[in-house]
Design an enzyme around this catalytic site. Structure first.
Site, PDB file in Angstrom:
ATOM      1  N   LYS A   1      31.388 -15.513  31.167  1.00 30.92           N
ATOM      2  CA  LYS A   1      30.891 -15.490  32.544  1.00 30.92           C
ATOM      3  C   LYS A   1      29.997 -16.701  32.843  1.00 30.92           C
ATOM      4  O   LYS A   1      29.584 -17.429  31.924  1.00 30.92           O
ATOM      5  CB  LYS A   1      30.133 -14.181  32.777  1.00 30.92           C
ATOM      6  CG  LYS A   1      31.027 -12.931  32.665  1.00 30.92           C
ATOM      7  CD  LYS A   1      30.295 -11.676  33.113  1.00 30.92           C
ATOM      8  CE  LYS A   1      31.182 -10.442  32.992  1.00 30.92           C
ATOM      9  NZ  LYS A   1      30.530  -9.242  33.571  1.00 30.92           N
TER      10      LYS A   1
ATOM     11  N   ARG B   1      35.702  -5.602  22.216  1.00 33.96           N
ATOM     12  CA  ARG B   1      34.621  -4.777  22.780  1.00 33.96           C
ATOM     13  C   ARG B   1      33.476  -4.614  21.776  1.00 33.96           C
ATOM     14  O   ARG B   1      32.304  -4.612  22.162  1.00 33.96           O
ATOM     15  CB  ARG B   1      35.163  -3.424  23.234  1.00 33.96           C
ATOM     16  CG  ARG B   1      36.120  -3.569  24.418  1.00 33.96           C
ATOM     17  CD  ARG B   1      36.575  -2.237  24.966  1.00 33.96           C
ATOM     18  NE  ARG B   1      35.497  -1.542  25.663  1.00 33.96           N
ATOM     19  CZ  ARG B   1      35.039  -1.881  26.851  1.00 33.96           C
ATOM     20  NH1 ARG B   1      35.537  -2.927  27.481  1.00 33.96           N
ATOM     21  NH2 ARG B   1      34.086  -1.183  27.420  1.00 33.96           N
TER      22      ARG B   1
ATOM     23  N   THR C   1      27.757  -2.914  27.742  1.00 35.03           N
ATOM     24  CA  THR C   1      27.735  -3.628  29.029  1.00 35.03           C
ATOM     25  C   THR C   1      26.326  -4.075  29.399  1.00 35.03           C
ATOM     26  O   THR C   1      26.131  -5.194  29.875  1.00 35.03           O
ATOM     27  CB  THR C   1      28.285  -2.697  30.132  1.00 35.03           C
ATOM     28  OG1 THR C   1      29.585  -2.250  29.738  1.00 35.03           O
ATOM     29  CG2 THR C   1      28.382  -3.411  31.460  1.00 35.03           C
TER      30      THR C   1
ATOM     31  N   ARG D   1      26.550  -9.868  23.675  1.00 34.94           N
ATOM     32  CA  ARG D   1      25.632  -9.564  24.784  1.00 34.94           C
ATOM     33  C   ARG D   1      24.186  -9.489  24.311  1.00 34.94           C
ATOM     34  O   ARG D   1      23.272  -9.943  25.018  1.00 34.94           O
ATOM     35  CB  ARG D   1      26.078  -8.302  25.504  1.00 34.94           C
ATOM     36  CG  ARG D   1      27.290  -8.578  26.421  1.00 34.94           C
ATOM     37  CD  ARG D   1      27.973  -7.320  26.833  1.00 34.94           C
ATOM     38  NE  ARG D   1      28.990  -7.532  27.872  1.00 34.94           N
ATOM     39  CZ  ARG D   1      29.971  -6.677  28.113  1.00 34.94           C
ATOM     40  NH1 ARG D   1      30.075  -5.553  27.405  1.00 34.94           N
ATOM     41  NH2 ARG D   1      30.859  -6.920  29.064  1.00 34.94           N
TER      42      ARG D   1
ATOM     43  N   ASN E   1      25.939 -10.721  32.039  1.00 34.95           N
ATOM     44  CA  ASN E   1      26.074 -10.133  30.695  1.00 34.95           C
ATOM     45  C   ASN E   1      27.060 -10.900  29.819  1.00 34.95           C
ATOM     46  O   ASN E   1      27.678 -10.329  28.929  1.00 34.95           O
ATOM     47  CB  ASN E   1      26.391  -8.630  30.785  1.00 34.95           C
ATOM     48  CG  ASN E   1      27.754  -8.329  31.342  1.00 34.95           C
ATOM     49  OD1 ASN E   1      28.411  -9.206  31.906  1.00 34.95           O
ATOM     50  ND2 ASN E   1      28.204  -7.103  31.197  1.00 34.95           N
TER      51      ASN E   1
HETATM   52  P1  CMP Z   1      32.456  -6.259  33.130  1.00 33.88           P
HETATM   53  O1  CMP Z   1      32.957  -5.929  31.769  1.00 33.88           O
HETATM   54  O2  CMP Z   1      32.752  -7.633  33.629  1.00 33.88           O
HETATM   55  O3  CMP Z   1      33.051  -5.208  34.178  1.00 33.88           O
HETATM   56  C1  CMP Z   1      32.395  -4.915  35.388  1.00 33.88           C
HETATM   57  C2  CMP Z   1      31.024  -5.506  35.454  1.00 33.88           C
HETATM   58  O4  CMP Z   1      30.170  -4.940  36.437  1.00 33.88           O
HETATM   59  C3  CMP Z   1      30.298  -5.276  34.163  1.00 33.88           C
HETATM   60  O5  CMP Z   1      30.868  -6.081  33.136  1.00 33.88           O
HETATM   61  C4  CMP Z   1      28.864  -5.605  34.551  1.00 33.88           C
HETATM   62  O6  CMP Z   1      28.583  -6.996  34.441  1.00 33.88           O
HETATM   63  C5  CMP Z   1      28.836  -5.246  36.041  1.00 33.88           C
HETATM   64  N1  CMP Z   1      27.979  -4.096  36.331  1.00 33.88           N
HETATM   65  C6  CMP Z   1      26.856  -4.124  37.093  1.00 33.88           C
HETATM   66  N2  CMP Z   1      26.307  -2.909  37.154  1.00 33.88           N
HETATM   67  C7  CMP Z   1      27.074  -2.088  36.414  1.00 33.88           C
HETATM   68  C8  CMP Z   1      27.009  -0.698  36.092  1.00 33.88           C
HETATM   69  N3  CMP Z   1      26.028   0.109  36.544  1.00 33.88           N
HETATM   70  N4  CMP Z   1      27.975  -0.177  35.294  1.00 33.88           N
HETATM   71  C9  CMP Z   1      28.985  -0.968  34.831  1.00 33.88           C
HETATM   72  N5  CMP Z   1      29.085  -2.291  35.114  1.00 33.88           N
HETATM   73  C10 CMP Z   1      28.141  -2.846  35.886  1.00 33.88           C
END
Ligand code: CMP
Length: 140
Positions: free
Chosen positions: A10, A86, A92, A103, A113
């Site tokens: 990202k 993963r 996340t 991360r 992230n």
């Molecule tokens: P990603 O794996 O790119 O998929 C969706 C993205 O939404 C996630 O990583 C986070 O960067 C972002 N995001 C922001 N808030 C949330 C949340 N509450 N739950 C999950 N993803 C979130």
């Protein structure tokens, strides 16, 4: 089984100049980069890629962040690639990510992230196809 998964480094991690460090982790885990490109996503592309999240409260911030700078997009191939990636990424929310994960080491917040990775076989297929529609995939 040998799988392919879609990975995105990202804008925050690209800005930190850690593409190579993240690629080294993929390689050390036995994941092979079989397609890659750097891109600065348009709002339409980011909205389409994250369409599954469009009703979520974080959608607007997520799209805004993903178009804030260039990203590095890759298809990774290897044994159990989806789960393996993963595990390398960690949770996340970087505050909840295990020590030693991408991360935990490189991410600042739940939006910034560092990486995205497909979460299951069906989404991996859709996501790899979204960015690499049948072209420029070099296996073996
Ligand atoms: P990603 O794996 O790119 O998929 C969706 C993205 O939404 C996630 O990583 C986070 O960067 C972002 N995001 C922001 N808030 C949330 C949340 N509450 N739950 C999950 N993803 C979130």
């Amino acid at each position: 089984a040998i799988e392919r998964t879609l990975s995105i480094i990202k804008p925050d991690a690209v800005a930190k100049n850690v593409i190579g460090q993240i690629y080294a982790r993929f390689e050390a885990a036995g994941l092979k980069v079989v397609a890659s490109k750097m891109a600065h996503l348009s709002q339409r592309e980011a909205e389409a890629f994250y369409a599954v999240h469009k009703e979520r409260p974080f959608f607007k911030d997520l799209v805004g962040f993903m178009i804030s700078g260039p990203v590095m997009i890759q298809a990774l191939e290897g044994e159990n690639a989806i789960l393996k990636n993963r595990e390398l990424m960690g949770a996340t929310d970087p505050k909840k990510a295990d020590p030693g994960t991408i991360r935990a080491d490189f991410a600042d917040s739940i939006d910034a992230n560092a990486v995205h990775g497909s979460d299951a076989a069906d989404t991996a297929c859709v996501e790899v196809g979204f960015f690499f529609p049948g072209m420029n995939v070099f296996s073996r």
